[in-house]
Design an enzyme around this catalytic site. Structure first.
Site, PDB file in Angstrom:
ATOM      1  N   GLY A  13      61.679  19.441  86.477  1.00 43.71           N
ATOM      2  CA  GLY A  13      61.673  19.573  85.018  1.00 43.71           C
ATOM      3  C   GLY A  13      61.665  18.228  84.321  1.00 43.71           C
ATOM      4  O   GLY A  13      62.324  18.054  83.296  1.00 43.71           O
ATOM      5  N   VAL A  64      59.448  26.019  89.591  1.00 38.96           N
ATOM      6  CA  VAL A  64      60.607  26.019  90.506  1.00 38.96           C
ATOM      7  C   VAL A  64      61.081  27.430  90.866  1.00 38.96           C
ATOM      8  O   VAL A  64      61.875  27.595  91.797  1.00 38.96           O
ATOM      9  CB  VAL A  64      61.797  25.191  89.963  1.00 38.96           C
ATOM     10  CG1 VAL A  64      61.452  23.719  89.842  1.00 38.96           C
ATOM     11  CG2 VAL A  64      62.342  25.753  88.653  1.00 38.96           C
ATOM     12  N   ASN A  90      67.049  19.754  87.772  1.00 42.32           N
ATOM     13  CA  ASN A  90      67.195  19.699  86.313  1.00 42.32           C
ATOM     14  C   ASN A  90      66.421  20.790  85.564  1.00 42.32           C
ATOM     15  O   ASN A  90      66.832  21.176  84.476  1.00 42.32           O
ATOM     16  CB  ASN A  90      66.737  18.304  85.840  1.00 42.32           C
ATOM     17  CG  ASN A  90      66.515  18.242  84.347  1.00 42.32           C
ATOM     18  OD1 ASN A  90      67.463  18.162  83.571  1.00 42.32           O
ATOM     19  ND2 ASN A  90      65.252  18.312  83.919  1.00 42.32           N
ATOM     20  N   SER A 141      75.247  22.991  82.655  1.00 39.98           N
ATOM     21  CA  SER A 141      75.494  23.075  81.208  1.00 39.98           C
ATOM     22  C   SER A 141      76.957  23.397  80.945  1.00 39.98           C
ATOM     23  O   SER A 141      77.574  24.169  81.699  1.00 39.98           O
ATOM     24  CB  SER A 141      74.624  24.171  80.592  1.00 39.98           C
ATOM     25  OG  SER A 141      75.015  24.380  79.253  1.00 39.98           O
ATOM     26  N   TYR A 154      71.798  32.623  80.336  1.00 36.95           N
ATOM     27  CA  TYR A 154      71.825  31.165  80.511  1.00 36.95           C
ATOM     28  C   TYR A 154      73.167  30.723  81.098  1.00 36.95           C
ATOM     29  O   TYR A 154      73.209  30.021  82.118  1.00 36.95           O
ATOM     30  CB  TYR A 154      71.579  30.498  79.147  1.00 36.95           C
ATOM     31  CG  TYR A 154      71.528  28.994  79.193  1.00 36.95           C
ATOM     32  CD1 TYR A 154      70.458  28.336  79.797  1.00 36.95           C
ATOM     33  CD2 TYR A 154      72.541  28.224  78.633  1.00 36.95           C
ATOM     34  CE1 TYR A 154      70.406  26.953  79.831  1.00 36.95           C
ATOM     35  CE2 TYR A 154      72.493  26.836  78.660  1.00 36.95           C
ATOM     36  CZ  TYR A 154      71.422  26.205  79.258  1.00 36.95           C
ATOM     37  OH  TYR A 154      71.373  24.832  79.299  1.00 36.95           O
ATOM     38  N   ALA A 155      74.278  31.143  80.446  1.00 37.00           N
ATOM     39  CA  ALA A 155      75.610  30.743  80.938  1.00 37.00           C
ATOM     40  C   ALA A 155      75.821  31.224  82.376  1.00 37.00           C
ATOM     41  O   ALA A 155      76.386  30.502  83.203  1.00 37.00           O
ATOM     42  CB  ALA A 155      76.688  31.298  80.016  1.00 37.00           C
ATOM     43  N   LYS A 158      73.925  29.041  84.777  1.00 32.56           N
ATOM     44  CA  LYS A 158      74.534  27.714  84.894  1.00 32.56           C
ATOM     45  C   LYS A 158      75.840  27.793  85.693  1.00 32.56           C
ATOM     46  O   LYS A 158      76.154  26.888  86.461  1.00 32.56           O
ATOM     47  CB  LYS A 158      74.754  27.128  83.496  1.00 32.56           C
ATOM     48  CG  LYS A 158      73.448  26.855  82.757  1.00 32.56           C
ATOM     49  CD  LYS A 158      72.718  25.696  83.416  1.00 32.56           C
ATOM     50  CE  LYS A 158      71.302  25.519  82.993  1.00 32.56           C
ATOM     51  NZ  LYS A 158      70.662  24.352  83.592  1.00 32.56           N
TER      52      LYS A 158
HETATM   53  N1  LIG Z   1      69.267  19.880  75.750  1.00 39.93           N
HETATM   54  C1  LIG Z   1      70.487  20.357  75.808  1.00 39.93           C
HETATM   55  O1  LIG Z   1      71.216  20.410  74.807  1.00 39.93           O
HETATM   56  C2  LIG Z   1      71.048  20.817  77.131  1.00 39.93           C
HETATM   57  C3  LIG Z   1      72.402  21.168  77.171  1.00 39.93           C
HETATM   58  C4  LIG Z   1      72.950  21.606  78.371  1.00 39.93           C
HETATM   59  C5  LIG Z   1      72.165  21.674  79.504  1.00 39.93           C
HETATM   60  N2  LIG Z   1      70.856  21.340  79.442  1.00 39.93           N
HETATM   61  C6  LIG Z   1      70.079  21.476  80.689  1.00 39.93           C
HETATM   62  O2  LIG Z   1      69.357  20.297  80.949  1.00 39.93           O
HETATM   63  C7  LIG Z   1      68.163  20.614  81.667  1.00 39.93           C
HETATM   64  C8  LIG Z   1      66.969  19.966  80.961  1.00 39.93           C
HETATM   65  O3  LIG Z   1      66.896  20.490  79.650  1.00 39.93           O
HETATM   66  P1  LIG Z   1      66.093  19.781  78.476  1.00 39.93           P
HETATM   67  O4  LIG Z   1      66.941  19.890  77.276  1.00 39.93           O
HETATM   68  O5  LIG Z   1      65.579  18.475  78.904  1.00 39.93           O
HETATM   69  O6  LIG Z   1      64.891  20.826  78.325  1.00 39.93           O
HETATM   70  P2  LIG Z   1      63.355  20.598  77.925  1.00 39.93           P
HETATM   71  O7  LIG Z   1      62.856  21.935  77.515  1.00 39.93           O
HETATM   72  O8  LIG Z   1      63.204  19.453  76.993  1.00 39.93           O
HETATM   73  O9  LIG Z   1      62.719  20.205  79.314  1.00 39.93           O
HETATM   74  C9  LIG Z   1      62.749  21.100  80.391  1.00 39.93           C
HETATM   75  C10 LIG Z   1      61.655  20.724  81.369  1.00 39.93           C
HETATM   76  O10 LIG Z   1      61.712  21.660  82.443  1.00 39.93           O
HETATM   77  C11 LIG Z   1      60.391  22.140  82.686  1.00 39.93           C
HETATM   78  N3  LIG Z   1      60.463  23.488  83.243  1.00 39.93           N
HETATM   79  C12 LIG Z   1      60.939  24.605  82.636  1.00 39.93           C
HETATM   80  N4  LIG Z   1      60.807  25.647  83.458  1.00 39.93           N
HETATM   81  C13 LIG Z   1      60.240  25.179  84.610  1.00 39.93           C
HETATM   82  C14 LIG Z   1      59.832  25.785  85.825  1.00 39.93           C
HETATM   83  N5  LIG Z   1      59.950  27.106  86.037  1.00 39.93           N
HETATM   84  N6  LIG Z   1      59.321  25.005  86.790  1.00 39.93           N
HETATM   85  C15 LIG Z   1      59.160  23.683  86.591  1.00 39.93           C
HETATM   86  N7  LIG Z   1      59.495  23.058  85.453  1.00 39.93           N
HETATM   87  C16 LIG Z   1      60.025  23.803  84.471  1.00 39.93           C
HETATM   88  C17 LIG Z   1      59.696  22.102  81.338  1.00 39.93           C
HETATM   89  O11 LIG Z   1      58.289  22.096  81.460  1.00 39.93           O
HETATM   90  C18 LIG Z   1      60.256  20.809  80.760  1.00 39.93           C
HETATM   91  O12 LIG Z   1      59.494  19.692  81.140  1.00 39.93           O
HETATM   92  C19 LIG Z   1      68.075  22.140  81.703  1.00 39.93           C
HETATM   93  O13 LIG Z   1      68.532  22.601  82.952  1.00 39.93           O
HETATM   94  C20 LIG Z   1      69.026  22.571  80.606  1.00 39.93           C
HETATM   95  O14 LIG Z   1      69.577  23.836  80.844  1.00 39.93           O
HETATM   96  C21 LIG Z   1      70.270  20.919  78.284  1.00 39.93           C
END
Ligand SMILES: NC(=O)c1ccc[n+]([C@@H]2O[C@H](COP(=O)([O-])OP(=O)(O)OC[C@H]3O[C@@H](n4cnc5c(N)ncnc54)[C@H](O)[C@@H]3O)[C@@H](O)[C@H]2O)c1
Length: 248
Positions: A13, A64, A90, A141, A154-155, A158
């Site tokens: 990701g 993934v 990620n 998360s 989601y929760a 995670k």
């Molecule tokens: N942004 C937040 O506030 C936050 C908070 C807590 C946890 N997270 C976690 O951090 C991680 C990254 O989140 P982010 O905010 O950068 O999200 P984002 O949407 O900006 O980026 C996510 C990336 O994952 C890729 N992706 C999604 N599904 C996929 C799949 N099936 N196969 C391959 N790639 C895939 C997307 O194309 C993207 O490039 C996630 O696991 C998210 O749950 C984010």
């Protein structure tokens, strides 16, 4: 020589958001990086940018939630770089839906990508890890702890990642593999913009964060490279909550 010269980091990701910031940080510190993502356009661009600015980076298109695609990605990584040292799990998606709005299909999609995808990712690279005594870092998360921020799916996904991380830490610790999780709460990325679409909703959010700002992807990247480095080797099987002091 830089801290991670000669090392290889695989980040799922990582076409954008937190994953991209993590891949960039590894590259700045000298590692070769593998951008695993299903977004071909953004993923190709990220790998090109990283190669141009820092170190060699390759993009491999992978969903993934498809274990076969991850197994063939593994072969490509080995063919290009010979092995891997750091695996950053990620990739993730989120919907801020209440329980009665979540369809069975949406539940399955979130679990498939966030939780099953994490298992498939670790499984695909398992042999390389045990051989190289690498590091695995899950980006999970705070919602697994607080029950807020996304939906029940989601929760749950995670929280499942935390269980997976803990089990793997027991199993792989004795083999010299270091395993931890970073649990962000609110980080400025597309996921956040989708969950809190208005300036007003983001302003309200900031009021709840003691250090007075929404986290940046680089904050998570900094913690991740710390967990990947030798300085943190006694931190194992832990969930590092990265929330600006909001939860406790
Ligand atoms: N942004 C937040 O506030 C936050 C908070 C807590 C946890 N997270 C976690 O951090 C991680 C990254 O989140 P982010 O905010 O950068 O999200 P984002 O949407 O900006 O980026 C996510 C990336 O994952 C890729 N992706 C999604 N599904 C996929 C799949 N099936 N196969 C391959 N790639 C895939 C997307 O194309 C993207 O490039 C996630 O696991 C998210 O749950 C984010």
């Amino acid at each position: 020589m830089k801290k991670f010269t000669g090392k290889v980091a695989v980040v799922t990701g990582s076409a954008k958001g937190i994953g991209k910031a993590i891949a960039e940080k590894f590259a700045i510190l000298g590692a070769k990086t593998v951008i695993l993502d299903f977004d071909e356009v953004a993923g190709t661009k990220t790998a090109q940018e990283i190669t141009k600015r820092y170190e060699e980076s390759i993009f491999i298109q992978v969903d993934v939630s498809n274990s076969d695609e991850l197994m063939s990605a593994r072969k490509k990584v080995l063919a290009s770089f010979g092995g891997i040292d750091f695996l950053i799990v990620n990739a993730g998606i989120s919907y801020r839906h209440e329980l009665n709005e979540i369809s069975v299909e949406e539940w399955k999609q979130v679990i498939d990508i966030n939780l099953n995808g994490s298992f498939y990712t670790v499984k695909a690279f398992y042999e390389e890890f045990t051989r190289n005594q690498g590091k695995i870092i899950f980006i999970t998360s705070g919602s697994a702890i607080t029950g807020t921020g996304g939906g029940a799916h989601y929760a749950s996904s995670k929280a499942g990642q935390h269980g997976l991380m803990r089990t793997i830490s027991k199993e792989l610790g004795p083999k010299g593999v270091n395993v931890n999780a970073v649990a962000p709460r609110v980080i400025q990325t597309d996921i956040l913009d989708q969950l809190y679409p208005t300036t007003e909703s983001q302003r309200e959010l900031v009021k709840k964060i003691p250090i007075g700002r929404i986290g940046q992807a680089e904050d998570i990247a900094n913690i991740t490279v710390f967990l990947a480095g030798p300085e943190s080797s006694y931190i194992h099987g832990q969930i590092i909550l990265a929330d600006g002091g909001r939860t406790y």
